[in-house]
Enzyme design. Structure first.
Site, PDB file in Angstrom:
ATOM      1  CG  HIS A 102      -0.240   0.107   2.547  1.00 41.51           C
ATOM      2  ND1 HIS A 102      -0.057  -0.985   3.377  1.00 41.51           N
ATOM      3  CD2 HIS A 102       0.329   1.158   3.183  1.00 41.51           C
ATOM      4  CE1 HIS A 102       0.585  -0.598   4.466  1.00 41.51           C
ATOM      5  NE2 HIS A 102       0.845   0.694   4.379  1.00 41.51           N
TER       6      HIS A 102
HETATM    7  P1  TYD Z   1      -1.625  -2.423   7.519  1.00 38.35           P
HETATM    8  O1  TYD Z   1      -1.203  -0.995   7.707  1.00 38.35           O
HETATM    9  O2  TYD Z   1      -2.261  -2.804   6.214  1.00 38.35           O
HETATM   10  O3  TYD Z   1      -0.367  -3.356   7.839  1.00 38.35           O
HETATM   11  P2  TYD Z   1       0.728  -4.048   6.897  1.00 38.35           P
HETATM   12  O4  TYD Z   1       0.986  -3.133   5.754  1.00 38.35           O
HETATM   13  O5  TYD Z   1       1.919  -4.223   7.794  1.00 38.35           O
HETATM   14  O6  TYD Z   1       0.195  -5.365   6.472  1.00 38.35           O
HETATM   15  O7  TYD Z   1      -2.601  -2.795   8.713  1.00 38.35           O
HETATM   16  C1  TYD Z   1      -3.017  -4.120   8.922  1.00 38.35           C
HETATM   17  C2  TYD Z   1      -4.384  -4.075   9.590  1.00 38.35           C
HETATM   18  O8  TYD Z   1      -4.296  -3.436  10.856  1.00 38.35           O
HETATM   19  C3  TYD Z   1      -5.428  -3.326   8.774  1.00 38.35           C
HETATM   20  O9  TYD Z   1      -6.660  -4.058   8.845  1.00 38.35           O
HETATM   21  C4  TYD Z   1      -5.596  -2.030   9.507  1.00 38.35           C
HETATM   22  C5  TYD Z   1      -5.209  -2.348  10.921  1.00 38.35           C
HETATM   23  N1  TYD Z   1      -4.541  -1.224  11.589  1.00 38.35           N
HETATM   24  C6  TYD Z   1      -5.214  -0.521  12.566  1.00 38.35           C
HETATM   25  O10 TYD Z   1      -6.358  -0.828  12.932  1.00 38.35           O
HETATM   26  N2  TYD Z   1      -4.588   0.538  13.171  1.00 38.35           N
HETATM   27  C7  TYD Z   1      -3.337   0.912  12.842  1.00 38.35           C
HETATM   28  O11 TYD Z   1      -2.785   1.885  13.418  1.00 38.35           O
HETATM   29  C8  TYD Z   1      -2.654   0.176  11.801  1.00 38.35           C
HETATM   30  C9  TYD Z   1      -1.260   0.534  11.376  1.00 38.35           C
HETATM   31  C10 TYD Z   1      -3.296  -0.879  11.199  1.00 38.35           C
END
Ligand code: TYD
Length: 136
Positions: free
Chosen positions: A54
């Site tokens: 992302h």
């Molecule tokens: P994401 O930022 O997509 O993590 P990565 O890129 O490491 O896989 O986040 C994963 C999940 O966690 C997504 O469903 C959103 C949730 N999330 C929160 O609820 N709060 C936060 O502060 C973050 C960073 C993620």
């Protein structure tokens, strides 16, 4: 493109010695280039998993590998790409907005993220084609 718009790796202060161990510091107005609104950490990610996939529209982040080793592939939508490895707890990676990222964890790494804003799913671009078309 100004320096602040590119990702960069930098050193954090490291205090201590081999005898007693070390302490490193992240501090607003000293070595964090924004007001920290949120801190999160990511852990127990197996080596074969790629996280990320992302970009953020506005969010600025400083990332620290407090343990283990973390590999980053970053890309902006003007054809610039970057590879970074964080493998020391006294190193930090600044990621400005508008960078697609793929992240791989090694050695049971723990990723600590200092973020400039509260969580907002609207700030995410999770579709790569949409990212390429996105105008900053
Ligand atoms: P994401 O930022 O997509 O993590 P990565 O890129 O490491 O896989 O986040 C994963 C999940 O966690 C997504 O469903 C959103 C949730 N999330 C929160 O609820 N709060 C936060 O502060 C973050 C960073 C993620």
């Amino acid at each position: 493109m100004s320096e602040k718009k590119k990702p960069y790796l930098y050193d954090l202060p490291k205090v201590g010695s081999d005898d007693i161990g070390y302490l490193s510091i992240a501090e607003i107005n000293k070595n964090i280039p924004f007001e920290i609104k949120r801190v999160y950490w990511t852990y127990s990610t197996p080596d074969h998993i790629s996280r990320g996939a992302h970009a953020h529209r506005k969010l600025q982040q400083v990332i620290i590998a407090v343990s283990g080793s973390i590999e980053f592939y970053l890309e902006d939508n003007a054809n610039n790409n970057y590879n970074f490895v964080l493998n020391q707890p006294d190193k930090a990676l600044f990621i400005p907005p508008g960078h697609w990222r793929e992240i791989k964890f090694k050695d049971g790494a723990v990723l600590l993220c200092l973020a400039s804003a509260e969580y907002d799913e609207e700030d995410y671009i999770r579709n790569y084609d949409e990212f390429l078309k996105w105008q900053k």
